[in-house]
Every structure is written in C-alpha cells, then in structure tokens.
Motif scaffolding. Sequence first.
Motif, short mmCIF file in Angstrom:
data_model
loop_
_atom_site.label_atom_id
_atom_site.label_comp_id
_atom_site.label_asym_id
_atom_site.label_seq_id
_atom_site.Cartn_x
_atom_site.Cartn_y
_atom_site.Cartn_z
N GLU A 152 5.11 -4.04 -9.27
CA GLU A 152 4.47 -4.47 -10.52
C GLU A 152 3.83 -5.85 -10.35
O GLU A 152 2.74 -6.09 -10.87
N ARG A 153 4.50 -6.75 -9.62
CA ARG A 153 3.90 -8.06 -9.35
C ARG A 153 2.63 -7.92 -8.51
O ARG A 153 1.63 -8.58 -8.76
N LEU A 154 2.70 -7.05 -7.50
CA LEU A 154 1.50 -6.83 -6.68
C LEU A 154 0.37 -6.24 -7.52
O LEU A 154 -0.79 -6.66 -7.39
N GLU A 155 0.70 -5.28 -8.37
CA GLU A 155 -0.32 -4.62 -9.20
C GLU A 155 -0.99 -5.59 -10.17
O GLU A 155 -2.11 -5.35 -10.60
N SER A 156 -0.32 -6.67 -10.51
CA SER A 156 -0.90 -7.65 -11.43
C SER A 156 -1.89 -8.59 -10.73
O SER A 156 -2.63 -9.32 -11.39
N GLN A 215 -5.71 -5.03 -7.37
CA GLN A 215 -6.46 -4.14 -8.26
C GLN A 215 -7.83 -3.79 -7.70
O GLN A 215 -8.28 -2.65 -7.82
N LYS A 216 -8.48 -4.74 -7.05
CA LYS A 216 -9.82 -4.51 -6.51
C LYS A 216 -9.80 -3.69 -5.23
O LYS A 216 -10.80 -3.06 -4.89
N SER A 275 -8.95 2.20 -4.76
CA SER A 275 -8.95 3.41 -3.93
C SER A 275 -8.26 4.59 -4.59
O SER A 275 -8.26 5.68 -4.05
N LYS A 276 -7.70 4.38 -5.77
CA LYS A 276 -7.00 5.47 -6.44
C LYS A 276 -8.01 6.52 -6.89
O LYS A 276 -9.05 6.20 -7.45
N VAL A 289 0.84 -1.20 0.00
CA VAL A 289 0.00 0.00 0.00
C VAL A 289 0.88 1.26 0.00
O VAL A 289 0.62 2.21 -0.75
N GLN A 290 1.92 1.25 0.80
CA GLN A 290 2.83 2.41 0.86
C GLN A 290 3.57 2.58 -0.47
O GLN A 290 3.76 3.71 -0.93
#
Length: 162
Positions: A133-137, A142-143, A148-149, A104-105
């Motif tokens: 990038e791995r987390l974002e995939s 993403q949900k 929250s973006k 998250v940070q």
Amino acid sequence: IVSYICNLYAKHLYPDSPDLLALAWQWLEYGETTVAASLAPVWFGVTKNIKFSTKTSPADIDEINKFVPKCSKAWKGLDEHLGKDNREYILGNSFSMADFTLGVQADRLKQSDGCQRKELQMECFPYVNKWLERLESRSAFQKTVGKSKPQNLDLYKPTNSQ
C-alpha cells in the motif's frame, strides 16, 4: 541491473553503507530467486493457462499446486522481515532499490487475487500488504507498475481448466 542503474543514476535509492547495501542486494536476489521463481509457475498457470515448465498450454494443475506452498513460504519470509521492527520498507523507513523487484511481484500477486489461492491472499501477509500500500501511494509506482495493469482484470481470473 537495478543496483547498477541506481548506483549510476539514482544515488538516493542506493544504500551508502556496506551493511545496508549487502542487505539490499540480499533482498533483490530473494525477489528474483525465491519469490519470482515460486510465483511464476502459479501466476502463469492461473492467469495465462500456461504450464510454466514447458511454456505450453494448457496449465498443469499439479505443477501449480506444487509451487503454492513454496510461494507462500517465500512471501512469509518477506512478511516476517517487514514485521520485524514494523519496517515501512525493506531496508527500514526509507524507500530504496531493495523495494523494486519485490514490489512488482507483490503487485502481481495482489492484482491476481493471490492467484485465486487462499494461502496466497494478501491478508495472509499483513506486513507485505501494508508495505505494498505504501508503494502504491508513490507516484512513480503508479506511473510504472500501475500503468502496466491491464484494463481488463478478467485476464487475472482463473481459466476454465483450473
């Protein structure tokens, strides 16, 4: 809290060996007491025009600048850890609870373009960047984090008082 919830409801994310559990707790703590503690004054100052120490506006550029080196050092600590043995995730090659709070940070840092500071740009932390990038995939990331973006990323741009 993350550890408690994973232990009760997401055992697959909770390390089963004492060594990995201790390492996970270490990185959960590092995320909150080292990374978040140094990023928050910079992030709130730059993106929200708030002096973090008093929770008032306008931001204090001296306070922001004071925390930038601490923040950079904190991210370098994680970068070095991830670079050791070219780890995919904090505990190695498996996603775990240890990746939660730091993820998250890291997203906050990336979305704010390193809080507009050269030494906090993602390219300064190549292993953190690959890990993020791995987390974002991941669909769960993403949900939740991605969801929250803000739609208006101008919120993350520096204010005029900077």
